[in-house]
Design an enzyme around this catalytic site. Structure first.
Site, PDB file in Angstrom:
ATOM      1  N   CYS A 109       0.824  -1.214   0.000  1.00  0.00           N
ATOM      2  CA  CYS A 109       0.000   0.000   0.000  1.00  0.00           C
ATOM      3  C   CYS A 109       0.861   1.268   0.000  1.00  0.00           C
ATOM      4  O   CYS A 109       1.447   1.592  -1.020  1.00  0.00           O
ATOM      5  CB  CYS A 109      -0.982  -0.042   1.167  1.00  0.00           C
ATOM      6  SG  CYS A 109      -2.349   1.102   0.940  1.00  0.00           S
ATOM      7  N   HIS A 117      -3.872  -4.959   0.433  1.00  0.00           N
ATOM      8  CA  HIS A 117      -3.345  -5.439   1.709  1.00  0.00           C
ATOM      9  C   HIS A 117      -3.414  -6.958   1.781  1.00  0.00           C
ATOM     10  O   HIS A 117      -4.490  -7.509   1.974  1.00  0.00           O
ATOM     11  CB  HIS A 117      -4.143  -4.843   2.871  1.00  0.00           C
ATOM     12  CG  HIS A 117      -3.840  -3.404   3.095  1.00  0.00           C
ATOM     13  ND1 HIS A 117      -2.860  -2.989   3.971  1.00  0.00           N
ATOM     14  CD2 HIS A 117      -4.354  -2.293   2.552  1.00  0.00           C
ATOM     15  CE1 HIS A 117      -2.806  -1.664   3.960  1.00  0.00           C
ATOM     16  NE2 HIS A 117      -3.693  -1.216   3.105  1.00  0.00           N
TER      17      HIS A 117
END
Ligand SMILES: *[C@@H]1O[C@H](CO)[C@@H](O)[C@H](O)[C@H]1NC(C)=O
Ligand SMILES: *[C@@H]1O[C@H](CO)[C@@H](O)[C@H](O)[C@H]1NC(C)=O
Length: 364
Positions: free
Chosen positions: A157, A270
């Protein structure tokens, strides 16, 4: 005579048993240890591959703040690592040394010399000392690999966004996307060869689900479009795009990238937080869980999915990354590793407030 009869009876019995086992499945045959091929040929289990490092240690760079919106610490120099990243590493057979970003450089680089791979976590900080430290560690990762020590990096991320800025040397390169806390699929680039990538050993069924069901979790406001990545020479010569994803406005961003020449994997999603589609009995339709933290190791919300698919995604990414770290030949002094392992710190339970991470390690 009696003796012979007993033998015949036993033989008969054993034939009957064998026949019934075979009737169920030819694979159901049980071999006792003495019947195994190795024992027959006089061999023990083969020695572990000397080219692999079976005690890999992973450095995780701490992120500014307490990870808990000030509920645990307001210290200006506080930084944190969500415990889920630590468990992610442990679940695949490795241990963690925290790389506390604001420690004196000599301490930080000493710790970096004790690990076999690094994780840049999610978060929000893109400036100041944190950005400088991430940049410097990234350059060191490339140097180690150039020098022949395989040293993997997993950028998640924010980590991916920072790599995009660092590799392009353009702090304004990121584009805005509407991908806060949402489920997504991963669309594989056409004809992509996934060998050697994070997806290589995903079970085919799970790979298929990744591209057809919303089982990965996105939570970002920035990213880079495949067009911009491709036309930025520095980025396209560094990264190969593996998957793309459309945001809620149908704008497409790069969701997974792999460096061409380095064991550097960048995920906009994620892997340690996954979403899951469930069939709702009330509406008789499929709905998506939309919890803040969706994690194999996060339990703050009752709707956090812990489905087998979700956990398998987490586990497969972790297995891939630690498999890469086992290729690192670097063997740091074990006492120094012990002195710096995350076990020298205690996590704090932050999830009782019902939001945020369950457990965080805070360094201040
Ligand atoms: C940090 O500051 C906030 C806002 O002033 C306050 O509510 C919170 O209790 C503080 N946290 C700690 C650990 O003292
Ligand atoms: C943070 O500040 C405190 C108090 O000034 C100091 O004791 C501590 O060593 C600092 N921590 C880091 C990681 O710089």
């Amino acid at each position: 005579m009696l003796y012979v009869t007993w033998i015949s009876l036993l033989l008969l019995l054993s034939n009957v048993l064998t026949a019934s086992v075979n009737a169920h499945s030819t694979h159901a045959l049980l071999l006792l240890p003495t019947h195994s091929h190795a024992a027959v040929s006089g061999q023990r289990c083969p020695a572990p591959d000397p080219n692999l490092n079976f005690r890999p240690v992973i450095g995780i760079v701490s992120h500014p703040g307490d990870g808990c919106s000030g509920r645990l610490s307001n210290a200006t120099n506080a930084s944190y690592i969500a415990a889920s990243y630590v468990k992610f590493v442990e679940s695949a057979g490795a241990r963690v040394v925290p790389l506390i970003y604001n420690e004196p450089p000599e301490v930080l680089y000493k710790k970096l010399s004790l690990v076999n791979g690094v994780i840049f976590t999610g978060g929000s900080s893109k400036t100041g000392l944190y950005f400088e430290v991430v940049t410097s560690i990234f350059k060191d990762v490339l140097r180690k690999n150039d020098a022949g020590d395989r040293f993997p990096l997993l950028a998640i991320c924010l980590g991916f966004e920072l790599l995009t800025m660092i590799v392009s040397k353009d702090n304004n390169i990121l584009e805005r996307f509407s991908a806060s806390d949402q489920a997504s699929t991963l669309q594989f680039v056409e004809n992509i060869d996934i060998s050697g990538t994070v997806f290589q050993r995903f079970p085919p069924v799970l790979l298929n689900k990744l591209s057809t069901e919303c089982i990965v979790m996105q939570n970002h406001k920035f990213g880079i479009s495949p067009e911009k990545l491709q036309k930025t020479e520095s980025l396209s010569s560094f990264f190969e795009i593996l998957t793309t994803t459309a945001d809620s406005d149908d704008k497409v961003y790069v969701s997974t990238a792999q460096a061409h020449r380095y064991p550097v994997t960048a995920l906009q999603w994620h892997p340690e937080r996954v979403r899951h589609k469930i069939f709702d009995l009330k509406c008789k339709c499929f709905i998506f869980n939309i919890p803040m933290q969706k994690n194999a190791f996060e339990w703050a919300s009752s709707s956090i999915p812990h489905s087998e698919d979700a956990i398998q995604v987490t586990q497969n990414v972790a297995n891939f990354f630690i498999r890469e770290a086992r290729l690192s030949t670097h063997r740091p002094p074990s006492q120094e590793v012990l002195d710096n392992l995350i076990y020298n710190y205690s996590p704090t339970y932050c999830g009782k407030a019902g939001k945020g991470f369950d457990e965080v390690y805070i360094f201040s």
